[in-house]
Design a protein around this motif. Sequence first.
Motif, PDB file in Angstrom:
ATOM      1  N   ARG A  13       5.102  63.299  33.597  1.00  0.00           N
ATOM      2  CA  ARG A  13       5.947  62.174  34.015  1.00  0.00           C
ATOM      3  C   ARG A  13       5.565  60.940  33.218  1.00  0.00           C
TER       4      ARG A  13
ATOM      5  N   ALA B 133      11.116  65.345  38.010  1.00  0.00           N
ATOM      6  CA  ALA B 133      11.443  64.934  39.386  1.00  0.00           C
ATOM      7  C   ALA B 133      12.112  63.558  39.393  1.00  0.00           C
TER       8      ALA B 133
ATOM      9  N   GLU C 205      14.254  63.497  43.829  1.00  0.00           N
ATOM     10  CA  GLU C 205      13.480  62.648  44.744  1.00  0.00           C
ATOM     11  C   GLU C 205      14.446  61.623  45.345  1.00  0.00           C
TER      12      GLU C 205
ATOM     13  N   ARG D 298       7.556  70.525  36.046  1.00  0.00           N
ATOM     14  CA  ARG D 298       8.755  70.016  36.719  1.00  0.00           C
ATOM     15  C   ARG D 298       9.172  68.664  36.161  1.00  0.00           C
TER      16      ARG D 298
HETATM   17  N1  GLU Z   1      10.801  60.199  41.139  1.00  0.00           N
HETATM   18  C1  GLU Z   1       9.910  59.483  40.252  1.00  0.00           C
HETATM   19  C2  GLU Z   1      10.721  58.684  39.264  1.00  0.00           C
HETATM   20  O1  GLU Z   1      11.885  58.993  39.036  1.00  0.00           O
HETATM   21  C3  GLU Z   1       9.018  60.406  39.483  1.00  0.00           C
HETATM   22  C4  GLU Z   1       7.962  60.962  40.327  1.00  0.00           C
HETATM   23  C5  GLU Z   1       7.071  61.987  39.654  1.00  0.00           C
HETATM   24  O2  GLU Z   1       7.444  62.519  38.584  1.00  0.00           O
HETATM   25  O3  GLU Z   1       6.044  62.277  40.225  1.00  0.00           O
HETATM   26  O4  GLU Z   1      10.191  57.749  38.704  1.00  0.00           O
END
Ligand code: GLU
Length: 305
Positions: A198, A7, A41, A5
């Motif tokens: 990430r 996010a 998110e 994923r």
């Molecule tokens: N929403 C977070 C960000 O944009 C990433 C969180 C994740 O990938 O776990 O930094």
Amino acid sequence: MVTGRFAPSPSGPLHIGNLRTALLALCFARSAGGDFLIRMEDLTTEASADHESAQLADLAALGIDHDGDVVRQSERGELYAAAIKQLEDADLTYPCFCSRREITEAVHAPHGELPEGAYPGTCSRLSSVEQQRRMTQRGRSTLRIRTAGQTVSFEDQLCGTRSGQLDDFVLRRWDGIAAYNLAVVVDDHDQGIDQVTRGDDLLATTPRQVFVHQVLGFDLPTYVHVPLVLGPDGKRLAKRHGPRSLAAVSAAGLAPLEVLRLLAESIGITDLTDPLSAESLAGRFDPGDLSRFPWTFDLSDQIHS
Ligand code: GLU
């Protein structure tokens, strides 16, 4: 078969660093023959539907396709509440009345040496009478998880074994909304995500999430923390480095498909032929070709060459 994923937080335009992480998340998932999901998110106050549409349009412009519907954290409050209830029932939580300032000023930590910014456990041993008194006085509380300040380790596919000491971090914010470290774990589990790719700026927060997975009885995903993108001065890519979003670099003369070509080369995919789309590149990605070092983005190199 894995499920990976991307996010993002829809709190502004995606920049080159975010786009590279998105491309890598797609490539890691697809190279393992897996699905790739997108989750917004959007629990932060800066999140907006306009930013979300713009981010999705930028991902689409690079051909970063996703499976299934886009999931939004703002629509999943019940799932988070159920997980929090499970932790409350297991006596693993307590209300906290400390302001940010009080936390910074607290000197004594029951857990010994804690990382900077860690919660020193001030509210962890309040009696229920004292909890009531503070609630009446302050009118609100956060909810924290109860830990023993233990060190938690995990394996990262790129970074190897990592560990970090826990503090009693927040599960539910003052406003009643689930905190990031809770929501991300509940979502990854609920969505069947078993590969978390990430930016490596999130390495430090991963032990907390590993702990939440453990106490909720969830299997751990594979973690892949990828290096960040730097500006020409060797510092993390930031506003002061100039254009960073797809629209801004495009206006400066670097079209989206040129951005994709550059990002692809930066992750070790070379000998590119047109037409180019992220999905078509993903099949050629070899995790072994990805540099463990940050990549530097210098727009002036690109538009003058
Ligand atoms: N929403 C977070 C960000 O944009 C990433 C969180 C994740 O990938 O776990 O930094």
